[in-house]
Design an enzyme around this catalytic site. Structure first.
Site, PDB file in Angstrom:
ATOM      1  N   ASP A 175     -10.132   4.462  -2.354  1.00 14.12           N
ATOM      2  CA  ASP A 175      -8.995   5.074  -3.031  1.00 14.12           C
ATOM      3  C   ASP A 175      -9.513   5.915  -4.190  1.00 14.12           C
ATOM      4  OD1 ASP A 175      -9.670   3.276  -5.036  1.00 14.12           O
ATOM      5  OD2 ASP A 175      -7.623   2.554  -5.341  1.00 14.12           O
ATOM      6  N   CYS A 193     -14.036   1.655 -15.225  1.00 14.77           N
ATOM      7  CA  CYS A 193     -14.578   2.998 -14.978  1.00 14.77           C
ATOM      8  C   CYS A 193     -13.418   3.985 -14.845  1.00 14.77           C
ATOM      9  CB  CYS A 193     -15.441   2.976 -13.717  1.00 14.77           C
ATOM     10  SG  CYS A 193     -16.444   4.458 -13.480  1.00 14.77           S
ATOM     11  N   CYS A 208     -18.097   1.765 -20.513  1.00 16.54           N
ATOM     12  CA  CYS A 208     -19.407   1.547 -19.891  1.00 16.54           C
ATOM     13  C   CYS A 208     -20.084   0.280 -20.403  1.00 16.54           C
ATOM     14  CB  CYS A 208     -20.296   2.762 -20.124  1.00 16.54           C
ATOM     15  SG  CYS A 208     -19.634   4.278 -19.375  1.00 16.54           S
ATOM     16  N   CYS A 231     -26.285   2.697 -12.957  1.00 20.18           N
ATOM     17  CA  CYS A 231     -25.358   3.814 -12.778  1.00 20.18           C
ATOM     18  C   CYS A 231     -26.100   5.143 -12.947  1.00 20.18           C
ATOM     19  CB  CYS A 231     -24.230   3.711 -13.804  1.00 20.18           C
ATOM     20  SG  CYS A 231     -23.113   5.133 -13.809  1.00 20.18           S
ATOM     21  N   TYR A 273      -7.009   5.706   4.016  1.00 17.70           N
ATOM     22  CA  TYR A 273      -7.065   4.618   3.053  1.00 17.70           C
ATOM     23  C   TYR A 273      -6.172   3.453   3.475  1.00 17.70           C
ATOM     24  CZ  TYR A 273      -5.945   1.618  -0.767  1.00 17.70           C
ATOM     25  OH  TYR A 273      -5.721   0.478  -1.495  1.00 17.70           O
ATOM     26  N   CYS A 303     -19.222  -2.558 -18.094  1.00 15.87           N
ATOM     27  CA  CYS A 303     -19.372  -2.295 -16.665  1.00 15.87           C
ATOM     28  C   CYS A 303     -20.549  -3.078 -16.071  1.00 15.87           C
ATOM     29  CB  CYS A 303     -19.573  -0.803 -16.430  1.00 15.87           C
ATOM     30  SG  CYS A 303     -19.765  -0.384 -14.676  1.00 15.87           S
ATOM     31  N   GLU A 305       0.825  -1.207   0.000  1.00 15.68           N
ATOM     32  CA  GLU A 305       0.000   0.000   0.000  1.00 15.68           C
ATOM     33  C   GLU A 305       0.861   1.260   0.000  1.00 15.68           C
ATOM     34  OE1 GLU A 305      -2.949   0.064  -0.748  1.00 15.68           O
ATOM     35  OE2 GLU A 305      -3.733  -1.914  -0.283  1.00 15.68           O
TER      36      GLU A 305
END
Length: 288
Positions: free
Chosen positions: A136, A190, A197, A206, A118, A200, A35
């Site tokens: 994030d 995305c 899209c 959405c 985060y 997705c 991370e």
């Protein structure tokens, strides 16, 4: 709010990338190191350096026992080298405060050097399996579009944690998958500039798509250009010291051909102030 968890889980199980930190048994220390390295750095640059880092320092105590200069040197070309010093300090804190074990509690994680909302929640969720919202940049974009109907997220806000909490299922294992899936969806589908899209799993629910993809503007803080920046000058100075056999050099010999010597000197001063290098008797060196 529409159910986003079920399609995210199904999509993730079929499309998630095979990344080291997602493999069974990777451990909390490996998750924490990954991370730190992934902050503002692409995955493909992180993986080889992460593996080398964990081979050299497989526990926090191993890193804590090494001089800070080693951490800065082995950070190599990941950028933002202050992260290397922060990670070293966090390792010392884990050794001294937590008997060498990466803590599980979010507040304990937040108390470590270099760890914010985060990273603390990512370690608690992905290493220890606890239920928290993990948000994030990619997750924020998915939430902005699917939930808020906006083309881009605004500046980071505590609201994002509340929105992520609202879509997490009650099941703790499923909540961890949804956290990972939202990040993965933002990274692969995305995306900021060219969202796919048609691929997705959230396209039928959405809010941004339902509104006709309005351009609601982008109020995020833009990163300054790297070429010719103080960041580039700082990187050049650090590279000289990392590559030097003894990791030090006479001040006058450090990038003497830099186009703007005032900028070079400013970069040196800022590196000294950040603790990334030391100035001793007319020489510069990595910290000891």
């Amino acid at each position: 709010m529409p159910d986003l968890a079920a399609p995210l889980i199904e999509w993730y199980r079929e499309n998630a990338r095979d990344l080291p930190w997602r493999r069974a048994g990777f451990g909390a220390w490996g998750t924490l190191v990954s991370e730190f390295m992934l902050q503002q750095t692409p995955v493909n640059r992180v993986i080889p350096l992460l593996e080398a880092w964990l081979e050299r320092w497989p526990t926090p105590a191993d890193l804590a026992a090494a001089p800070p200069a080693d951490a800065v040197r082995h950070w190599a070309n990941l950028g933002y080298p202050r992260r290397a010093l922060w990670l070293h300090r966090a390792a010392v804190e884990i050794r001294d405060r937590h008997d060498g074990v990466v803590p599980r509690d979010v507040d304990d994680l937040l108390a470590l050097t270099g760890i914010g909302d985060y990273t603390a929640r990512a370690v608690a969720v992905f290493a220890y399996g606890d239920r928290h919202p993990v948000v994030d940049t990619n997750t924020r974009r998915v939430l902005a579009r699917a939930v808020g109907g906006r083309s881009q997220p605004g500046p980071a806000a505590r609201r994002d944690l509340a929105e992520m909490t609202a879509i997490l299922p009650a099941s703790i294992p499923d909540a961890a998958v949804v956290n990972a899936a939202a990040m993965e969806l933002g990274a692969l589908v995305c995306t900021a500039r060219a969202p796919r899209c048609e691929a997705c799993p959230l396209s039928d629910r959405c809010a941004w798509r339902a509104a006709g993809y309005p351009d609601t503007g982008d109020t995020r803080v833009k990163q300054a250009r790297y070429e010719g920046s103080d960041r580039q000058a700082r990187g050049a100075v650090l590279r000289v010291l990392r590559d030097a056999p003894t990791h030090d050099a006479a001040s006058a010999e450090v990038v003497p051909d830099w186009p703007d010597l005032i900028q070079r000197d400013r970069a040196i001063d800022s590196l000294v102030a950040d603790g990334l290098i030391e100035a001793v008797d007319g020489r510069l060196r990595l910290p000891r």
